[in-house]
Design an enzyme around this catalytic site. Structure first.
Site, PDB file in Angstrom:
ATOM      1  N   ARG A 108       0.809  -1.241   0.000  1.00  0.00           N
ATOM      2  CA  ARG A 108       0.000   0.000   0.000  1.00  0.00           C
ATOM      3  C   ARG A 108       0.830   1.274   0.000  1.00  0.00           C
ATOM      4  NH1 ARG A 108      -2.488  -2.643   4.152  1.00  0.00           N
ATOM      5  NH2 ARG A 108      -4.196  -3.996   3.488  1.00  0.00           N
ATOM      6  N   GLU A 172      11.927  18.770 -24.857  1.00  0.00           N
ATOM      7  CA  GLU A 172      11.174  19.222 -23.674  1.00  0.00           C
ATOM      8  C   GLU A 172      11.723  20.547 -23.140  1.00  0.00           C
ATOM      9  OE1 GLU A 172       8.460  17.662 -23.042  1.00  0.00           O
ATOM     10  OE2 GLU A 172       8.754  15.565 -23.650  1.00  0.00           O
ATOM     11  N   ARG A 228      -0.938  23.251 -15.424  1.00  0.00           N
ATOM     12  CA  ARG A 228      -0.119  22.073 -15.755  1.00  0.00           C
ATOM     13  C   ARG A 228      -0.377  21.608 -17.189  1.00  0.00           C
ATOM     14  NH1 ARG A 228       1.416  16.869 -11.836  1.00  0.00           N
ATOM     15  NH2 ARG A 228       2.948  16.005 -13.269  1.00  0.00           N
ATOM     16  N   HIS A 235       2.193  18.436 -27.576  1.00  0.00           N
ATOM     17  CA  HIS A 235       1.959  17.023 -27.255  1.00  0.00           C
ATOM     18  C   HIS A 235       0.665  16.450 -27.819  1.00  0.00           C
ATOM     19  CE1 HIS A 235       5.441  17.407 -24.731  1.00  0.00           C
ATOM     20  NE2 HIS A 235       5.319  16.188 -24.255  1.00  0.00           N
ATOM     21  N   HIS A 239       1.498  13.340 -29.762  1.00  0.00           N
ATOM     22  CA  HIS A 239       1.114  11.975 -29.379  1.00  0.00           C
ATOM     23  C   HIS A 239       0.445  11.236 -30.536  1.00  0.00           C
ATOM     24  CE1 HIS A 239       1.245  12.860 -24.801  1.00  0.00           C
ATOM     25  NE2 HIS A 239       2.360  12.282 -25.208  1.00  0.00           N
TER      26      HIS A 239
END
Ligand SMILES: NC(=O)c1ccc[n+]([C@@H]2O[C@H](COP(=O)([O-])OP(=O)(O)OC[C@H]3O[C@@H](n4cnc5c(N)ncnc54)[C@H](O)[C@@H]3O)[C@@H](O)[C@H]2O)c1
Ligand SMILES: [Zn+2]
Length: 336
Positions: A108, A172, A228, A235, A239
């Site tokens: 966990r 990046e 964010r 992208h 992608h």
């Protein structure tokens, strides 16, 4: 060893920028630590793993899957890892993503840290707490947002980094400059890939600056409600291209950033597409590429970021200032 601590919503992360893996023993207790790396990193830097319990995985994105998670867990049980154990991912983004994910589910959740070994993982993948794996064709489909306890940099590891991985990292870095840092963009225009590969000091400074850009964006919006999303510049299309063509991630988002810049010119009166293209080319990245528009639009339609018939696209108002703009698929098709 100098340490900087950054606060996230429910954790703080220690960054050791000028550390070096030899200092790892000052951060974690050797007896209760297991390093996770891949065969390439291990082969190039074997002596650095001496005296550490280490799990060595096969390299490559195709191993960022559940079967690898299962095999790591079996090895952890065999090594009698328990709640006191710290896992340290020493590798590129594939290794850090896997390590963070396994550490978040094993018993966990146990402590974990990263020693990123690619330029991309230094400036991007190791930061922000997103850890996960791919499922079939779906990248990063399963995972968790959980911050590492620490990130330790060792730039000596970059000595063995292949040329194409340098280019991936710079894609990046150029992205960060486009969305957040005009001054860094000018620095990148002045220099080139060869300059940074030869100069440790400037590369170290550039890596820190980029790590801080991403950290700040994530601190302000850890769970991707707003800012964010700006990190997705290049992208969305990238992608789709990566999914359809044999391109590396850096190459795909470079083409994505090129088209996002020219789209910004049409929709946001952005005037510096040429500068973006020139800087990408300077770092050995592709820009205007031929691709099958229908095929790529089809992939975009199925993209998980799609809301109704429009896509949240990241555009530039100017270099250093990005905005989120919903664009309809039709509009995108027309302007590509
Ligand atoms: N968690 C995030 O927020 C985040 C962000 C960006 C990317 N990612 C993920 O990161 C992954 C890509 O990361 P990457 O580009 O680092 O890929 P990677 O981990 O596959 O590394 C690229 C290649 O370089 C080799 N390598 C790594 N370090 C080396 C070194 N120092 N010397 C020689 N060879 C070395 C690896 O074995 C591999 O073959 C993707 O899976 C992506 O989804 C995650
Ligand atoms: Zn990326």
């Amino acid at each position: 060893m100098q340490k900087k601590t950054f606060r996230f919503s429910n954790a703080s992360v220690d960054y050791y920028f000028a550390g070096g893996i030899s200092h790892l023993k000052e951060i974690v207790d050797n007896k209760n630590t297991i390093l996770i790396t891949d065969e390439n990193v291990f082969a190039h830097h074997q002596k650095r793993f001496k005296n550490w319990n280490t799990i060595v995985l096969k390299p490559g994105e195709e191993y960022k899957v559940q079967a690898t998670v299962d095999s790591i867990i079996e090895q952890l049980i065999e090594m009698e890892a328990d709640r006191k154990t710290t896992l340290v991912g020493v590798g590129g983004g594939v290794i850090t993503d896997l390590t963070g994910y396994v550490a978040s589910v094993y018993m966990r959740g146990i402590r974990f840290g990263f020693v990123p070994t690619t330029l991309l993982s230094l400036v991007d993948a190791s930061i922000g707490g997103k850890n996960g794996i791919d499922v079939g064709v779906y990248k990063n489909m399963v995972g968790i947002i959980r911050q590492p306890s620490f990130i330790l940099h060792d730039l000596v590891l970059l000595n063995s980094l292949p040329e194409n991985e340098w280019r991936n990292g710079f894609a990046e870095i150029i992205k960060h400059a486009c969305i957040k840092d005009a001054a860094m963009f000018r620095e990148l225009e002045k220099n080139d890939l060869n300059f940074y590969q030869k100069r440790k000091k400037e590369t170290g400074a550039l890596i820190q600056r980029n790590a801080l850009i991403k950290t700040k964006v994530v601190q302000q919006d850890e769970f991707e409600q707003g800012d964010r999303k700006l990190l997705n510049f290049g992208h969305t299309l990238g992608h789709a291209l990566e999914n359809q063509y044999e391109l590396s991630h850096g190459e795909a988002i470079s083409i994505g950033m090129t088209y996002a810049a020219s789209l910004s010119q049409q929709l946001k009166k952005f005037k510096q597409t040429e500068r973006v293209v020139n800087v990408l080319e300077k770092y050995g990245l592709p820009t205007f590429a031929q691709f099958d528009k229908d095929k790529v639009i089809n992939v975009l339609k199925m993209d998980k970021k799609k809301t109704k018939d429009s896509i949240n696209f990241i555009l530039l108002e100017r270099i250093g200032k990005a905005v989120i703009q919903p664009i309809s698929i039709d509009q995108l098709y027309q302007s590509l």
